[in-house]
Enzyme design. Structure first.
Site, PDB file in Angstrom:
ATOM      1  N   CYS A   2      -8.415  -1.636  -0.373  1.00 36.94           N
ATOM      2  CA  CYS A   2      -7.154  -1.704   1.030  1.00 36.94           C
ATOM      3  C   CYS A   2      -7.340  -0.240   1.632  1.00 36.94           C
ATOM      4  O   CYS A   2      -6.763   0.249   1.039  1.00 36.94           O
ATOM      5  CB  CYS A   2      -5.774  -2.072  -0.224  1.00 36.94           C
ATOM      6  SG  CYS A   2      -4.649  -1.283   1.482  1.00 36.94           S
ATOM      7  N   GLU A 114      -9.218  -7.709   6.033  1.00 34.22           N
ATOM      8  CA  GLU A 114     -10.563  -7.098   5.055  1.00 34.22           C
ATOM      9  C   GLU A 114     -11.526  -7.318   5.898  1.00 34.22           C
ATOM     10  O   GLU A 114     -11.568  -8.611   6.427  1.00 34.22           O
ATOM     11  CB  GLU A 114     -10.361  -7.452   3.817  1.00 34.22           C
ATOM     12  CG  GLU A 114     -11.382  -7.235   2.158  1.00 34.22           C
ATOM     13  CD  GLU A 114     -11.037  -5.562   2.546  1.00 34.22           C
ATOM     14  OE1 GLU A 114     -12.409  -5.037   3.318  1.00 34.22           O
ATOM     15  OE2 GLU A 114     -10.520  -5.187   1.787  1.00 34.22           O
TER      16      GLU A 114
END
Length: 271
Positions: A2, A114
Site C-alpha cells: 500500500c 495500485e
C-alpha cells in the site's frame, strides 16, 4: 503493498462508523484523495486519555504520520520506507513487534491505488528495450461502498533534540499491514483488465471486517498467536477494482476527480 490511498470521509462519519468516543474537531483533516507516505492520516485506536484519572481505553480518532518510527530509533530517518508491515512477519520483526503487541490501530480509507504495468510495456522490457514502463493505476475498494478499514500499527517516538514542552517533541507514526493479494475473482472487475487483485499486484492492504475491529483495537490483547488469527484476509468476493487516470501517479494531484472510473485503461497502458 500500500503506497497510496484515498481518505475523504468526514470525522463525524468515521465517529459513527467506528463508535469513536472522542476526537478533536480543531484537528480535522481535509479530504485527501491522494494520501502518500509521510502525510498525516486518521487512525482509530483504543487508548487511555492523556492525564485522565480514568485509565480505561477510550476509542479515539487521532492524527498520525504515515511512516512508522520505532520508539528505539535514534533518528526518524527511514520512516518513509516503513509504511507497510507484512502480516506474515509483523509479530517478529524488531521494528514492528512491540507495536503489534500493544499499539494497534485501524486506518480508515475509501480504498487504495495500485499500479499494473501494461502488457505492451512488459513485452518491451522482455525484449530488452530501454523504455520506462508506463503503469496503469487502479482504484480498489469494497464493492458495497463501505469503509476500507486497514489494519495498522502505531508508535510514539521522542525527538531528544527538542525540549519536553516543544509541540514537536513527540512523533506519532503508523504503518499499514499488508497481506498476499486475493487470487479469487473480484466482485466487480473491469471488462478489459484484471479479474483478481493478484493480477494487479502480489500484495494488498489487510482489510479488517467489522467483526474484528474491537478485538484488534483492544490493547489488553497481547497474545501473538491470538492477534495473528485476526490477520486472516477478508472473505473473497468483497472487493472491486477499476482503472483511474494516471494523474494519481503525481502526488501533487489531489481531488475527487482522481476517483473517477475510466471506461478502460489509458492508451499505452493496456492490461
Amino acid at each position: 503493498m500500500c503506497g497510496r490511498y484515498a481518505a475523504s470521509r468526514r470525522p463525524e462519519d468515521l465517529a459513527g462508523t467506528f463508535e469513536i468516543e472522542t476526537w478533536e474537531p480543531l484537528e480535522a483533516l481535509e479530504p485527501d484523495y491522494n494520501v502518500a507516505p509521510t502525510k498525516e492520516v486518521y487512525a482509530v485506536l483504543d487508548r487511555p486519555l492523556k492525564d485522565a484519572d480514568d485509565k480505561r481505553p477510550v476509542r479515539q480518532l487521532r492524527r498520525l504520520k504515515w511512516g512508522l518510527v520505532p520508539s528505539w530509533s535514534k533518528t526518524p530517518e527511514g520512516a518513509a520506507r516503513m509504511i507497510n508491515a507484512r502480516a506474515e512477519t509483523v509479530h517478529e520483526k524488531p521494528s514492528y513487534r512491540r507495536a503489534f503487541s500493544a499499539r494497534r490501530c485501524i486506518l480508515p480509507a475509501d480504498g487504495y491505488y495500485e499500479w499494473v504495468t501494461g502488457v505492451q510495456e512488459r513485452d518491451l522490457e522482455v525484449e530488452g528495450k530501454k523504455k520506462r514502463p508506463r503503469k496503469q493505476p487502479y482504484f480498489v475498494l469494497p464493492a458495497d461502498g463501505s469503509v476500507f478499514a486497514m489494519a495498522g500499527l502505531y508508535e510514539f517516538w521522542r525527538d531528544r533534540t527538542l525540549p519536553d514542552d516543544h509541540p514537536q517533541a513527540w512523533w506519532a507514526t503508523c504503518s499499514v499491514i499488508t497481506t498476499e493479494a486475493e487470487t479469487s475473482p473480484l466482485a466487480v472487475a473491469p471488462a478489459d483488465g484484471p479479474h483478481a487483485l493478484a493480477d494487479i499486484h502480489p500484495r494488498m492492504p489487510l482489510m479488517l471486517t467489522p467483526d474484528r475491529w474491537d478485538a484488534w483495537l483492544d490493547p489488553s490483547r497481547t497474545d501473538a498467536d491470538g492477534l495473528r488469527s485476526l490477520l486472516e484476509p477478508p472473505p473473497a468476493g468483497m472487493m472491486r477494482a477499476y482503472p483511474v487516470s494516471t494523474a494519481v501517479s503525481n502526488v501533487r494531484n489531489n481531488g475527487p476527480e482522481l476517483l473517477k472510473e475510466l471506461e478502460g485503461p489509458e492508451e499505452g497502458t493496456l492490461f
